[in-house]
Design a protein around this motif. Structure first.
Motif: not given
Length: 288
Positions: A219-226, A254-271
């Motif tokens: 999560f921390d890696m994805l949050d930084t990368c986005q 690619v673009c769709i990968d970054w969309e998934k990154v943002r969704k994952a970060v948003c989901c886990l941040t909400g958790l």
């Protein structure tokens, strides 16, 4: 004065109660069923309960199974009568024989506000695949008649084979590969940071490679990368070595990968927000 005569009375006991107590001891202390066939153990039982017929390992195993079925029936009746809501915790681990197991534990509060914890499922699984685990959990809940599940947590302290963000999620693999490429060379790191400053990307975080078995790390890696999406895209367009190296393996994000990154970060941040914690237990793992 005549000497006292020793009493020849034998101690009275109910064989069924002794057998049940014996099964309790085996279950609580996690003893093998074969303990009842050990000579020293049988001698001690004879000393305490003279004349008691020691059951065989097959018999005591049947008693333990019946004990489990009786307790299961009681718990199922309680769940049905109260429409009990439960929280589940899942744990996967691998035995010395390389067999994967899934343990399902239900946590609930009774009418007197007492917290209970009961293992409701323990079975071998083919691996830590999220779909397979989900099917096993679904079957377990159906078997117990549990309809109200408040939350599911996947604690995994004994196996490094599971994580909330799986390696078979290709978008994570691509992001991880991009980070790995940057971190292999000090010159690449400097180039990456310089480009980030040029585009006024505000972040106190530095690139780092996650531990795939610890979801908080991922999560921390994805949050930084986005936050550095534009920098990664620039490398994809301008750095020929970046494209060449990554496209030999999994490809670049690619673009769709970054969309998934943002969704994952948003989901886990909400958790994190829902639990009231800034950080979760790094050993917690499961599937999104």
């Amino acid at each position: 004065m005549a000497p006292r005569s020793r009493s020849t009375k034998r101690r009275r006991f109910e064989p069924g109660s002794v057998t049940r107590a014996l099964s309790d001891m085996i279950i609580v202390n996690e003893l093998p069923f074969s303990v009842v066939e050990e000579g020293e153990f049988a001698d001690r039982m004879e000393a305490v309960f003279p004349g008691f017929h020691m059951p065989s390992s097959e018999t005591i195993s049947r008693v333990c199974v019946q004990y489990f079925m009786d307790e299961k029936l009681k718990l199922k009746s309680f769940i049905k009568s109260t429409n009990q809501s439960v929280c589940l915790s899942l744990d996967t681990w691998m035995s010395k024989q390389s067999v994967n197991y899934l343990c399902i534990t239900a946590h609930f509060i009774d009418n007197d506000w007492n917290l209970h914890k009961r293992i409701i499922g323990f079975s071998p699984i083919g691996g830590d695949n999220g779909v397979e685990i989900g099917l096993v959990v679904e079957k377990c809940l159906h078997d117990w008649g549990i309809n109200n599940v408040l939350a599911v947590s996947a604690g995994n302290e004994t196996s490094n084979d599971a994580a909330v963000l799986k390696d078979n999620d290709k978008w994570i693999v691509r992001v991880r590969a991009a980070v790995s490429y940057m971190l292999r060379s000090p010159s690449r790191i400097k180039k990456f940071e310089d480009f980030g400053r040029q585009h006024r990307i505000q972040s106190d975080s530095c690139l780092f490679l996650d531990s795939p078995t610890i979801w908080l790390s991922t999560f921390d890696m994805l949050d930084t990368c986005q936050k550095f999406e534009d920098v990664f895209n620039w490398f994809d367009e301008k750095d020929l070595m970046y494209k060449k190296m990554l496209h030999k393996t999994c490809g670049s994000p690619v673009c769709i990968d970054w969309e998934k990154v943002r969704k994952a970060v948003c989901c886990l941040t909400g958790l994190f927000w829902l639990t009231g914690e800034k950080k979760l237990d790094p050993n917690v793992s499961g599937d999104i």
